[in-house]
Design a protein around this motif. Structure first.
Motif, PDB file in Angstrom:
ATOM      1  N   THR B 197      35.948  61.745  55.627  1.00 22.68           N
ATOM      2  CA  THR B 197      35.591  61.355  57.002  1.00 22.68           C
ATOM      3  C   THR B 197      34.701  60.121  57.030  1.00 22.68           C
ATOM      4  OG1 THR B 197      33.716  62.871  56.909  1.00 22.68           O
ATOM      5  CG2 THR B 197      35.727  63.706  57.940  1.00 22.68           C
ATOM      6  N   HIS B 198      34.030  59.820  55.922  1.00 26.63           N
ATOM      7  CA  HIS B 198      33.131  58.663  55.842  1.00 26.63           C
ATOM      8  C   HIS B 198      33.577  57.797  54.665  1.00 26.63           C
ATOM      9  CE1 HIS B 198      30.732  61.617  58.089  1.00 26.63           C
ATOM     10  NE2 HIS B 198      30.097  60.594  58.607  1.00 26.63           N
ATOM     11  N   PRO B 199      34.731  57.116  54.801  1.00 25.17           N
ATOM     12  CA  PRO B 199      35.286  56.385  53.647  1.00 25.17           C
ATOM     13  C   PRO B 199      34.399  55.248  53.150  1.00 25.17           C
ATOM     14  CG  PRO B 199      36.513  55.894  55.663  1.00 25.17           C
ATOM     15  CD  PRO B 199      35.603  57.036  55.990  1.00 25.17           C
ATOM     16  N   ALA B 200      33.470  54.797  53.988  1.00 23.52           N
ATOM     17  CA  ALA B 200      32.638  53.667  53.563  1.00 23.52           C
ATOM     18  C   ALA B 200      31.372  54.100  52.834  1.00 23.52           C
ATOM     19  CB  ALA B 200      32.260  52.804  54.767  1.00 23.52           C
ATOM     20  N   VAL B 201      31.127  55.402  52.740  1.00 21.87           N
ATOM     21  CA  VAL B 201      29.896  55.860  52.093  1.00 21.87           C
ATOM     22  C   VAL B 201      29.967  55.559  50.590  1.00 21.87           C
ATOM     23  CG1 VAL B 201      30.529  58.247  51.504  1.00 21.87           C
ATOM     24  CG2 VAL B 201      28.190  57.733  52.180  1.00 21.87           C
ATOM     25  N   THR B 202      28.862  55.066  50.035  1.00 26.06           N
ATOM     26  CA  THR B 202      28.829  54.733  48.604  1.00 26.06           C
ATOM     27  C   THR B 202      28.364  55.949  47.813  1.00 26.06           C
ATOM     28  OG1 THR B 202      28.189  52.484  49.202  1.00 26.06           O
ATOM     29  CG2 THR B 202      27.941  53.115  46.892  1.00 26.06           C
ATOM     30  N   PRO B 203      29.193  56.414  46.855  1.00 27.73           N
ATOM     31  CA  PRO B 203      28.813  57.604  46.086  1.00 27.73           C
ATOM     32  C   PRO B 203      28.083  57.254  44.783  1.00 27.73           C
ATOM     33  CG  PRO B 203      31.162  57.165  45.810  1.00 27.73           C
ATOM     34  CD  PRO B 203      30.597  56.019  46.611  1.00 27.73           C
ATOM     35  N   PHE B 204      27.029  58.002  44.499  1.00 31.06           N
ATOM     36  CA  PHE B 204      26.263  57.859  43.259  1.00 31.06           C
ATOM     37  C   PHE B 204      26.210  59.205  42.544  1.00 31.06           C
ATOM     38  CE2 PHE B 204      24.721  54.630  46.125  1.00 31.06           C
ATOM     39  CZ  PHE B 204      24.499  53.521  45.321  1.00 31.06           C
ATOM     40  N   VAL B 205      26.332  59.182  41.218  1.00 33.03           N
ATOM     41  CA  VAL B 205      26.101  60.404  40.436  1.00 33.03           C
ATOM     42  C   VAL B 205      24.934  60.146  39.487  1.00 33.03           C
ATOM     43  CG1 VAL B 205      28.476  61.214  40.589  1.00 33.03           C
ATOM     44  CG2 VAL B 205      27.773  59.818  38.623  1.00 33.03           C
ATOM     45  N   VAL B 206      24.116  61.168  39.277  1.00 31.61           N
ATOM     46  CA  VAL B 206      22.872  60.996  38.527  1.00 31.61           C
ATOM     47  C   VAL B 206      22.896  61.848  37.267  1.00 31.61           C
ATOM     48  CG1 VAL B 206      20.358  61.134  38.614  1.00 31.61           C
ATOM     49  CG2 VAL B 206      21.656  60.557  40.687  1.00 31.61           C
ATOM     50  N   GLU B 207      22.655  61.206  36.121  1.00 33.92           N
ATOM     51  CA  GLU B 207      22.630  61.889  34.829  1.00 33.92           C
ATOM     52  C   GLU B 207      21.270  61.683  34.173  1.00 33.92           C
ATOM     53  OE1 GLU B 207      26.728  61.787  32.929  1.00 33.92           O
ATOM     54  OE2 GLU B 207      26.573  59.750  33.732  1.00 33.92           O
ATOM     55  N   ARG B 208      21.069  62.414  33.073  1.00 35.24           N
ATOM     56  CA  ARG B 208      19.836  62.277  32.299  1.00 35.24           C
ATOM     57  C   ARG B 208      19.858  60.956  31.531  1.00 35.24           C
ATOM     58  NH1 ARG B 208      16.313  61.923  28.657  1.00 35.24           N
ATOM     59  NH2 ARG B 208      14.948  63.655  28.035  1.00 35.24           N
ATOM     60  N   ASP B 209      18.752  60.235  31.629  1.00 38.54           N
ATOM     61  CA  ASP B 209      18.586  58.990  30.886  1.00 38.54           C
ATOM     62  C   ASP B 209      18.911  59.211  29.404  1.00 38.54           C
ATOM     63  OD1 ASP B 209      17.667  56.278  30.496  1.00 38.54           O
ATOM     64  OD2 ASP B 209      15.856  57.138  29.601  1.00 38.54           O
ATOM     65  N   GLY B 210      19.815  58.391  28.846  1.00 43.17           N
ATOM     66  CA  GLY B 210      20.193  58.522  27.441  1.00 43.17           C
ATOM     67  C   GLY B 210      21.371  59.452  27.199  1.00 43.17           C
ATOM     68  N   TYR B 211      21.841  60.157  28.236  1.00 47.30           N
ATOM     69  CA  TYR B 211      22.950  61.115  28.078  1.00 47.30           C
ATOM     70  C   TYR B 211      24.006  60.900  29.176  1.00 47.30           C
ATOM     71  CZ  TYR B 211      19.569  63.361  25.025  1.00 47.30           C
ATOM     72  OH  TYR B 211      18.660  63.614  24.040  1.00 47.30           O
ATOM     73  N   PRO B 212      24.528  59.659  29.282  1.00 49.99           N
ATOM     74  CA  PRO B 212      25.388  59.314  30.436  1.00 49.99           C
ATOM     75  C   PRO B 212      26.862  59.606  30.168  1.00 49.99           C
ATOM     76  CG  PRO B 212      24.908  57.348  29.167  1.00 49.99           C
ATOM     77  CD  PRO B 212      24.282  58.498  28.413  1.00 49.99           C
ATOM     78  N   LYS B 213      27.188  60.889  30.029  1.00 48.83           N
ATOM     79  CA  LYS B 213      28.585  61.206  29.665  1.00 48.83           C
ATOM     80  C   LYS B 213      29.546  60.821  30.780  1.00 48.83           C
ATOM     81  CE  LYS B 213      27.128  64.791  32.050  1.00 48.83           C
ATOM     82  NZ  LYS B 213      25.751  65.040  32.501  1.00 48.83           N
ATOM     83  N   MET B 214      29.161  61.005  32.044  1.00 49.73           N
ATOM     84  CA  MET B 214      30.092  60.629  33.122  1.00 49.73           C
ATOM     85  C   MET B 214      30.181  59.110  33.269  1.00 49.73           C
ATOM     86  SD  MET B 214      32.357  61.666  35.298  1.00 49.73           S
ATOM     87  CE  MET B 214      32.172  63.398  35.817  1.00 49.73           C
ATOM     88  N   ALA B 215      29.053  58.436  33.132  1.00 51.06           N
ATOM     89  CA  ALA B 215      29.088  56.966  33.219  1.00 51.06           C
ATOM     90  C   ALA B 215      30.041  56.409  32.166  1.00 51.06           C
ATOM     91  CB  ALA B 215      27.681  56.398  33.018  1.00 51.06           C
ATOM     92  N   ARG B 216      29.932  56.903  30.936  1.00 52.90           N
ATOM     93  CA  ARG B 216      30.806  56.428  29.859  1.00 52.90           C
ATOM     94  C   ARG B 216      32.255  56.829  30.098  1.00 52.90           C
ATOM     95  NH1 ARG B 216      27.105  57.971  24.674  1.00 52.90           N
ATOM     96  NH2 ARG B 216      25.356  56.602  25.215  1.00 52.90           N
ATOM     97  N   SER B 217      32.457  58.015  30.612  1.00 54.55           N
ATOM     98  CA  SER B 217      33.827  58.488  30.861  1.00 54.55           C
ATOM     99  C   SER B 217      34.484  57.669  31.971  1.00 54.55           C
ATOM    100  CB  SER B 217      33.819  59.974  31.239  1.00 54.55           C
ATOM    101  OG  SER B 217      33.230  60.749  30.208  1.00 54.55           O
ATOM    102  N   LEU B 218      33.723  57.363  33.016  1.00 53.81           N
ATOM    103  CA  LEU B 218      34.270  56.545  34.104  1.00 53.81           C
ATOM    104  C   LEU B 218      34.593  55.143  33.583  1.00 53.81           C
ATOM    105  CD1 LEU B 218      31.884  57.621  37.025  1.00 53.81           C
ATOM    106  CD2 LEU B 218      34.364  57.974  36.969  1.00 53.81           C
ATOM    107  N   ALA B 219      33.764  54.638  32.663  1.00 57.66           N
ATOM    108  CA  ALA B 219      33.977  53.288  32.139  1.00 57.66           C
ATOM    109  C   ALA B 219      35.204  53.243  31.221  1.00 57.66           C
ATOM    110  CB  ALA B 219      32.735  52.813  31.394  1.00 57.66           C
ATOM    111  N   SER B 220      35.353  54.273  30.379  1.00 53.29           N
ATOM    112  CA  SER B 220      36.450  54.247  29.394  1.00 53.29           C
ATOM    113  C   SER B 220      37.738  54.832  29.950  1.00 53.29           C
ATOM    114  CB  SER B 220      36.038  55.020  28.137  1.00 53.29           C
ATOM    115  OG  SER B 220      36.028  56.417  28.413  1.00 53.29           O
ATOM    116  N   GLY B 221      37.607  55.630  31.014  1.00 50.23           N
ATOM    117  CA  GLY B 221      38.798  56.275  31.581  1.00 50.23           C
ATOM    118  C   GLY B 221      39.214  57.534  30.842  1.00 50.23           C
TER     119      GLY B 221
END
Lengths: 322, 322
Positions: B197-221
């Motif tokens: 319903t809010h397609p323009a909203v910017t989504p953020f996910v928060v992980e523990r500093d030094g343990y960014p498994k989702m950040a790396r997964s999103l980057a590598s696919g």
């Protein structure tokens, strides 16, 4: 005294959209601890951290422009003070708040954050009403009484109207409602409201053990006074009750209960563990009574008003340490 | 993968009346601290003290009678475990919960309170998935995955549907939504729902500093793995993400952020003082990111999901002591 369900409804309409509808919470673990079905009205989640904004804002909204321009005054251990300071800011008035020197720091900071001017007094040698009335005369301020005013009582009664809606939504039929009692504003307003639709509900008010000013006042039929309550349960610390609040509560079959500081500590820990709510000592008094008097409430559906959550971190940490 | 707003709506209908609609809270003091308008979805007030009951119960409700009779298993640092134990009790199943030896006591007690059997493992030498899958094979149990299951993701997505309703009621138009991220179940479900319903909203996910498994997964696919996260932020402690959660989050322009343990401590204290909410460390991660990155969110309307409140009293007291 023109006070009743109609004045409460008028106050609730005036407050609509300006204060929060707080949730009515429950916990299977808390039900096991109490042996009852406990529904907790979490006024700790209210704007300013307690129910007090309801009555204060209702009063500020009823003032004339000239009265608002001249400014308002409140005497308070803190929750009413924060509420009056916030209500003043929301309506463009200036607020002077008379507080005891030993008020919780979080409450003093709250008053100042909302732009209120704090005037301290020494509770061991001075009477807060004398100090307050002196400033009212000197500065031409309007006093916003913490409880003994029909606007304040009606504003607090909006808690009860929300509870009625939430009981209906949840399909609950309450046997009892339990409230902390300081001067009687919250209790008189909320009991009046809830019993308008649930006339069979049994109302209880909870005071500090050894300082039962409302119990004595209800028994004698006139306003009675006790010494100043020790600071831990400051939110139920008024040494007396109101003419209006006593008259309003006298219409209902109110049973007074008392709790100790330790009862409040047990309730604060239970709220932490089972509800994830930060409650201040006085804000936990009703829950404390239900936990301490298991037999009285066993098997019943009990509405408990958790009136506030303004507690210093150091005090809260000590309570958790048990 | 059949996952989207339709599966989320179906889950929400199934959960209706069984889980709580948690409040969307705000505080003028918190807005001043962050420089933003912060709307806090208080899943700490959810049944079992975290959002996890949504996905777990949606899954249990989808099982056959034979599957429920055979029993279910979950591996969890605690919040998913409590949720599966509670969901099992609510649906007449038996639950076995595999937990690390150093799980917070309040979570172990919670699992047991709900009738779950706890099986401990040593997180320094054993892989929780190996332990879990071994028991599944041995006892004929059905695994309720903590995140990588469409039913779980859809159940968690009901958080987002409630947020949509609450934004409309409050007249708010959000710029951003910020969520803690462990395996990605909460984030994938909630972001999918809110952006419907809010397609323009910017989504953020928060992980523990030094343990960014989702950040790396999103980057590598593809699914990436990090070492086990230190116990303080156990609620975002999954060392990896899911195939399904990664695929779902990859549909959206998700920005990963990180927080330190100290950032979480600051956020827990802010939630105590300004919202009167008990948050556990991982449950405060999204708020911690908004507090730590003031410039990023300045002037925006930000939805923050506070995902849980299951923290030991001793840990909480230490955090408050600062």
């Amino acid at each position: 005294m023109d006070f009743g369900i109609d004045t409460i409804r008028t106050a609730a309409e005036r407050l609509h959209g300006r204060v929060r509808v707080t949730p009515l919470l429950s916990s299977p673990m808390l039900d096991e601890l109490t042996g009852a079905q406990v529904l907790v009205k979490a006024e700790s989640l209210q704007l300013t951290g307690s129910f007090k904004i309801r009555g204060a804002l209702d009063t500020l909204l009823s003032l004339t422009a000239a009265e608002r321009d001249a400014g308002v005054l409140a005497f308070s251990t803190g929750n009413h003070g924060q509420a009056v300071a916030a209500s003043a800011q929301m309506t463009g008035a200036r607020a002077t708040i008379v507080m005891p020197q030993d008020a919780p720091r979080i409450k003093v900071e709250g008053v100042r954050w909302w732009g209120g001017e704090v005037v301290f007094y020494d509770p061991s040698t001075q009477d807060r009403e004398d100090v307050g009335h002196g400033l009212v005369a000197e500065r031409g301020l309007t006093l916003v009484h913490p409880y003994d005013d029909v606007r304040v009582m009606s504003g607090q009664g909006s808690v009860g109207l929300e509870v009625i809606d939430q009981l209906r939504e949840g399909g609950h039929s309450p046997d009892a409602i339990v409230l902390p009692c300081s001067g009687g504003g919250l209790a008189s307003g909320t009991i009046e409201a809830v019993r308008s639709t649930h006339p069979a509900v049994t109302p209880f008010v909870v005071e500090r053990d050894g300082y039962p000013k409302m119990a004595r006042s209800l028994a004698s039929g006139r306003v009675e006074t006790v010494p100043a309550v020790p600071v831990f349960l400051d939110a139920i610390g008024s040494p007396t009750v109101g003419q209006h609040t006593l008259a309003a509560l006298s219409r209902h079959p109110v049973t007074p209960l008392t709790v100790t500081d330790d009862d409040a500590r047990v309730a604060m820990r239970a709220a932490f563990r089972t509800l994830k709510l930060v409650l201040e000592p006085g804000g936990s008094a009703a829950l404390a009574a239900v936990l301490a008097q298991r037999e009285r409430f066993a098997g019943q559906t009990v509405v408990v008003v958790a009136s506030g959550g303004n507690v210093d971190a150091s005090v809260y940490a000590e309570v958790l340490a048990g």
